[in-house]
Each structure stands twice: as C-alpha cells, then as structure tokens.
Design a protein around this motif. Structure first.
Motif, PDB file in Angstrom:
ATOM      1  N   GLY A  83       0.728  -1.105   0.033  1.00 22.27           N
ATOM      2  CA  GLY A  83       0.028  -0.055   0.093  1.00 22.27           C
ATOM      3  C   GLY A  83       0.809   1.348  -0.010  1.00 22.27           C
ATOM      4  O   GLY A  83       2.056   1.172  -0.147  1.00 22.27           O
ATOM      5  N   GLY A  84       0.428   2.589   0.337  1.00 22.65           N
ATOM      6  CA  GLY A  84       1.001   3.644   0.447  1.00 22.65           C
ATOM      7  C   GLY A  84       0.187   4.702   0.971  1.00 22.65           C
ATOM      8  O   GLY A  84      -1.155   4.631   1.014  1.00 22.65           O
ATOM      9  N   ILE A  85       0.787   5.790   1.201  1.00 18.06           N
ATOM     10  CA  ILE A  85       0.276   7.008   1.513  1.00 18.06           C
ATOM     11  C   ILE A  85       0.650   8.155   0.783  1.00 18.06           C
ATOM     12  O   ILE A  85       1.923   8.350   0.182  1.00 18.06           O
ATOM     13  CB  ILE A  85       0.742   7.287   3.129  1.00 18.06           C
ATOM     14  CG1 ILE A  85       0.095   6.373   3.875  1.00 18.06           C
ATOM     15  CG2 ILE A  85       0.200   8.805   3.700  1.00 18.06           C
ATOM     16  CD1 ILE A  85       0.641   6.453   5.266  1.00 18.06           C
ATOM     17  N   PHE A  86      -0.148   8.938   0.466  1.00 15.42           N
ATOM     18  CA  PHE A  86       0.042  10.338  -0.439  1.00 15.42           C
ATOM     19  C   PHE A  86      -0.450  11.423  -0.061  1.00 15.42           C
ATOM     20  O   PHE A  86      -1.788  11.432   0.700  1.00 15.42           O
ATOM     21  CB  PHE A  86      -0.652  10.121  -1.830  1.00 15.42           C
ATOM     22  CG  PHE A  86      -0.090   8.546  -2.663  1.00 15.42           C
ATOM     23  CD1 PHE A  86       0.913   8.447  -3.225  1.00 15.42           C
ATOM     24  CD2 PHE A  86      -1.063   7.549  -2.346  1.00 15.42           C
ATOM     25  CE1 PHE A  86       1.173   7.544  -3.867  1.00 15.42           C
ATOM     26  CE2 PHE A  86      -0.677   6.339  -2.955  1.00 15.42           C
ATOM     27  CZ  PHE A  86       0.711   6.205  -3.628  1.00 15.42           C
ATOM     28  N   SER A  87       0.314  12.733  -0.024  1.00 15.30           N
ATOM     29  CA  SER A  87      -0.158  13.922   0.800  1.00 15.30           C
ATOM     30  C   SER A  87      -0.187  14.824  -0.124  1.00 15.30           C
ATOM     31  O   SER A  87       0.356  15.151  -1.119  1.00 15.30           O
ATOM     32  CB  SER A  87       0.829  14.025   1.737  1.00 15.30           C
ATOM     33  OG  SER A  87       0.652  13.208   2.900  1.00 15.30           O
ATOM     34  N   LEU A  88      -1.233  15.976  -0.050  1.00 18.20           N
ATOM     35  CA  LEU A  88      -1.221  17.102  -0.800  1.00 18.20           C
ATOM     36  C   LEU A  88      -1.117  18.383   0.113  1.00 18.20           C
ATOM     37  O   LEU A  88      -1.907  18.486   1.145  1.00 18.20           O
ATOM     38  CB  LEU A  88      -2.624  17.239  -1.486  1.00 18.20           C
ATOM     39  CG  LEU A  88      -2.893  18.693  -2.120  1.00 18.20           C
ATOM     40  CD1 LEU A  88      -1.768  18.753  -3.460  1.00 18.20           C
ATOM     41  CD2 LEU A  88      -4.110  18.480  -3.046  1.00 18.20           C
ATOM     42  N   SER A  89      -0.194  19.288  -0.044  1.00 19.11           N
ATOM     43  CA  SER A  89       0.105  20.278   0.822  1.00 19.11           C
ATOM     44  C   SER A  89      -0.814  21.226   0.595  1.00 19.11           C
ATOM     45  O   SER A  89      -0.739  21.851  -0.642  1.00 19.11           O
ATOM     46  CB  SER A  89       1.744  20.703   0.966  1.00 19.11           C
ATOM     47  OG  SER A  89       1.945  21.812   1.632  1.00 19.11           O
ATOM     48  N   LEU A  90      -1.374  22.005   1.529  1.00 19.93           N
ATOM     49  CA  LEU A  90      -2.061  23.010   1.175  1.00 19.93           C
ATOM     50  C   LEU A  90      -1.190  24.537   1.681  1.00 19.93           C
ATOM     51  O   LEU A  90      -1.832  25.501   1.606  1.00 19.93           O
ATOM     52  CB  LEU A  90      -3.364  22.948   1.852  1.00 19.93           C
ATOM     53  CG  LEU A  90      -4.297  21.661   1.498  1.00 19.93           C
ATOM     54  CD1 LEU A  90      -5.608  21.867   2.292  1.00 19.93           C
ATOM     55  CD2 LEU A  90      -4.546  21.793  -0.088  1.00 19.93           C
ATOM     56  N   GLY A  91      -0.112  24.337   2.065  1.00 21.44           N
ATOM     57  CA  GLY A  91       0.628  25.463   2.702  1.00 21.44           C
ATOM     58  C   GLY A  91       1.528  26.091   1.683  1.00 21.44           C
ATOM     59  O   GLY A  91       1.450  25.968   0.555  1.00 21.44           O
ATOM     60  N   ASP A  92       2.655  26.437   2.362  1.00 18.72           N
ATOM     61  CA  ASP A  92       3.940  27.087   1.294  1.00 18.72           C
ATOM     62  C   ASP A  92       5.062  26.404   1.573  1.00 18.72           C
ATOM     63  O   ASP A  92       5.123  25.279   2.209  1.00 18.72           O
ATOM     64  CB  ASP A  92       4.039  28.562   1.439  1.00 18.72           C
ATOM     65  CG  ASP A  92       4.238  28.723   3.103  1.00 18.72           C
ATOM     66  OD1 ASP A  92       5.102  28.299   3.699  1.00 18.72           O
ATOM     67  OD2 ASP A  92       3.767  29.745   3.591  1.00 18.72           O
ATOM     68  N   GLU A  93       6.250  26.738   0.798  1.00 19.91           N
ATOM     69  CA  GLU A  93       7.531  26.075   1.142  1.00 19.91           C
ATOM     70  C   GLU A  93       8.132  25.967   2.745  1.00 19.91           C
ATOM     71  O   GLU A  93       8.805  25.053   2.766  1.00 19.91           O
ATOM     72  CB  GLU A  93       8.444  26.633   0.199  1.00 19.91           C
ATOM     73  CG  GLU A  93       8.118  26.504  -1.312  1.00 19.91           C
ATOM     74  CD  GLU A  93       9.291  27.330  -2.200  1.00 19.91           C
ATOM     75  OE1 GLU A  93      10.161  27.832  -1.725  1.00 19.91           O
ATOM     76  OE2 GLU A  93       9.127  27.230  -3.281  1.00 19.91           O
ATOM     77  N   ASN A  94       7.820  27.225   3.318  1.00 14.16           N
ATOM     78  CA  ASN A  94       8.299  26.910   4.673  1.00 14.16           C
ATOM     79  C   ASN A  94       7.096  26.136   5.619  1.00 14.16           C
ATOM     80  O   ASN A  94       7.807  25.681   6.713  1.00 14.16           O
ATOM     81  CB  ASN A  94       8.441  28.486   5.202  1.00 14.16           C
ATOM     82  CG  ASN A  94       9.237  29.314   4.126  1.00 14.16           C
ATOM     83  OD1 ASN A  94      10.194  28.711   3.972  1.00 14.16           O
ATOM     84  ND2 ASN A  94       8.879  30.552   4.027  1.00 14.16           N
TER      85      ASN A  94
END
Length: 430
Positions: A83-94
């Motif tokens: 299996g696996g886990i995938f993420s989507l960042s809603l923030g910024d580089e910092n």
C-alpha cells in the motif's frame, strides 16, 4: 514544518540515520514486538492521524514466514500486503501545513480482531458443520488532515470479508453457500501538540465481527466491539529521548465471545550514538468469557457451536499481570546497515472458572483452577520472547527490513532445513 513532523523526520534522518520514522512490521517484530513506545509508520494502524507524519511513501512485504516447511521443500510466505500514503500540501514552502493525506493497504490481516473467528461452525441444527473461510478483501483505507497549527486528524476503515465461496488448495475459488466471515472496523484519531515538548494521541474504534453459516447484515445481533487507545510523548532533553505513558482498552463482542481488556504502561525511547533504544513496562488485565466454543490445544483449531441455547454456559478466564519489552538498533560497519534486537516477557496470573455444564470439554478453560502463564517462548511468531533482524537503507529512499529466523544458528547447514528469514518488509519514500 510543525513540531511533531519535525521531530519524526529529524529522528529518522538526523539522529539515527537509519529511517526510524519509516519503519515496517519486520522492524517491529525484530525490535521489541510492539509499537506502543515508539513513533513509526506501523502506528498508523493504532492511530490513523499518524498518516499525516509519513507523506508520500510506499510500503509492502511478503508476509510472515512461520509455517512449518518439510526439509528440502519451499513455500511462499503467508498474507503478503502492500500500500501507500499520498499527501497534498495546502501550505507553502516554509510550512506544508495544512495538508491532506490519503492512504490504503491491501492484504493486511488484523490479528487483533481475526483471533475471534473460529475455524469451523456447527449449525443450529446441531449436525451440519461449516468451515469459516479466510477473508479476502482485507483492505485498510485512510484519510487524514493536518491543521495549520500542526495538529492532525485521521479516519480509518478496515474491511475483511468473504461471502459464498472458499479457496481450494490450488488457489481457485469455488461456491460454498455456507461460507461467510466478516470483520469491519472504523476508527478516528487525533494527534495534538501541547507546547514544545508534549505530543498527545487518542483513537477510538467501532468494530463488527461476524461469521457463518448464516449470512448477516452489519446490524444483525448487536454484537459490536469498541476499542480505545491513548498515549503521550514528553520530550526529555536530559536523556535525548521521550517519556511515553500509554493506556488502551477494548470491549469485544462476537458470537459466543465476550472479551474485556485494559492495559496501562510507561516507556521511554532514547537516541543513542548511531542508534536507538526503547523500554516499556505494562500492567495488563484481561477477562475472557465464552460459551459453546471448543478448542483443540494440539492443533489450535477452534470450533463454535451455534445451537440456539436460551441459557448458555459461560466459561470465564481472567488474566492479570505485567509485561516488559525492549528494543535496540544500531548502525554497524556502514551508515546504510543497521542491526536490531528486542524482546518481550509477560507474566500473568490466570484464574479459570469452567461452568459446571462444560465439565470434560475443552473450551477457553479445560477445568477450573489457577496458574501462571506467559507469552510463547520460542515459536517463531511475532508474539514470542525475542527477535533479531537487520535493515538496509538506500539513499534515504528505499528501506528494507528483515526479521531473521530465531533458529538460524542452531541448524545443520548440510540438511537444508528450515527458513532463513521469517519476515521481509520494505518502504520507499518519494
């Protein structure tokens, strides 16, 4: 990156250099047998909020290889999963938070609940006997969200089901109207930060355990189970580690089974020079009641008699005692190679009370009386006393963990007997 994410990644790549954050079932099995007092990816099955700490990685293994194999023969391990886990960042580089995470795993057997499934069932007419099939869906689904302050939320569902068929020895599925087995679990978890040095976790789960020969819907009979777990990590700079109190409780109801269990413990984990160490001490109280279950203590086969009895004869077994467990790992020779060892020892005082109607039967108790019990000494499973293994880390991306068979050094190498490894797991982060 918020505090807990920083701690996890820092411990993995800065202190240890061996990827503690991206662990596997093989690492846990060879280094202490449980995950209560350490933070690693296997803890996502205890608290789904923790998937937010392990973004964008794949995990898989061949499964446990503990079955008996004749000398000179070979056999594939049982129950592989991936299996696996995938993420989507809603923030910024910092600051990547807030962040949305989704994950899934196929093939995992939930041992905590699967142990309440019998091998066979005697029908209500008292004559017909049906085999309880092995579940085939075996799916874990995860959904997580990290708030802008670093607190994490998570949801998880586990579905293991088979209805109307069975697998032949050749691997082909065929019709069996009486074949039915189902385990469903849904849980929610929190991972919250209090100040700079405290991280708190809590999870609550609702589960349903059913088996044939009658086919049931989710709300039949009202046999629902409840599980809750909580722990906290207190950072202790003096020991370069963490103090971890933990508590868990479960209330299991399944046909003919009622199991209540509470566990309270305290542990520490410490970063060492090129290594890591943890130690935990637990108090355990367990009460198991059952009626119309018979167990063959030679083969381990469990049979449930579903005959409708208005006055069931309940047997009762109570266990109370403690468990000590530890694990240690260290890089040796090269930065990409780590060796691990660990173990656990439980000492429980057991009180059995067999119902007078069940005298002469082999249920959860074969007679009334008291004795001391412990976990298996050396049967090669994940619950026995000791474990040993090693890990390989390739460019902080691919990590392979291996549990070594405990009898490896005690065999005759000229007979080709036994297995070399009992579990091989891997993760890949991207």
């Amino acid at each position: 990156m918020k505090l807990r994410s920083a701690i996890a990644v820092g411990a993995a790549f800065g202190i240890l250099g061996v990827g503690s954050a991206f662990a596997t079932f093989a690492r846990v099995e060879s280094m202490g047998k449980n995950t209560t007092y350490i933070m690693d990816d296997v803890s996502i099955f205890d608290n789904p909020a923790n998937i937010n700490l392990y973004p964008n990685y794949l995990i898989g293994e061949f499964g446990p290889y503990t079955q008996d194999v004749d000398t000179g023969k070979n056999q594939d391990p049982m129950h592989p999963n991936f299996g696996g886990i995938f993420s989507l960042s809603l923030g910024d580089e910092n600051n990547p938070d807030p962040r949305l995470s989704i994950g899934g795993l196929f093939g995992r057997i939930n041992e905590e609940l699967a142990r309440y499934l019998p091998n066979r069932v005697i029908a209500e007419n008292g004559r017909d006997i049906s085999n309880v099939p092995e579940t085939v869906t075996n799916f874990d689904g995860f959904l997580g969200f990290t708030l802008s302050n670093g607190d994490a939320l998570g949801l998880h569902i586990y579905i293991a089901h088979q209805d109307g068929g069975y697998e032949t020895p050749s691997g082909i599925y065929q019709v069996d109207d009486n074949a039915y087995a189902s385990i469903v679990q849904a849980d929610a978890g929190l991972n919250m930060q209090f100040g700079a040095n405290i991280d708190f976790e809590f999870t609550f789960a609702l589960a349903r355990i059913q088996f044939g020969p009658d086919h049931k819907n989710f709300f039949d009979d009202g046999d629902f189970s409840f599980l809750a777990k909580s722990r906290a990590f207190f950072t202790l700079e003096a020991i370069d580690g963490e103090l971890v109190p933990a508590v868990s409780a479960k209330f299991i109801e399944a046909p003919g089974i009622d199991n209540k269990r509470a566990q309270v413990g305290l542990g520490i984990n410490v970063a060492l020079d090129r290594g890591f160490f943890w130690l935990g001490l637990d108090f355990i109280w367990d009460k198991l009641e059952a009626h119309d279950w018979s167990i063959d203590y030679t083969t381990g086969e469990r049979v449930y008699n579903s005959y409708d009895n208005d006055d069931p004869a309940w047997d009762e077994r109570r266990d109370i005692g403690g468990m000590i467990s530890f694990g240690i790992e260290r890089n040796i020779w090269w930065d990409w190679f780590v060796i691990r060892v660990g173990g656990q020892k439980s000492i429980l005082y057991t009180d059995c009370d067999q119902n007078e109607k069940n005298k002469g039967r082999s249920g959860i108790c074969t007679d009334s009386g008291n004795f001391f019990s412990t976990n298996p000494l050396a049967n090669g499973t994940a619950d026995d006393h000791v474990g040993f293994g090693f890990g390989i880390n390739i460019e902080e991306k691919l990590k392979i963990d291996v549990t070594v068979a405990e009898d490896l050094l005690f065999r005759n190498p000229f007979q080709g007997e036994g297995r070399i490894f009992s579990r091989i797991s891997a993760t890949y982060s991207f």
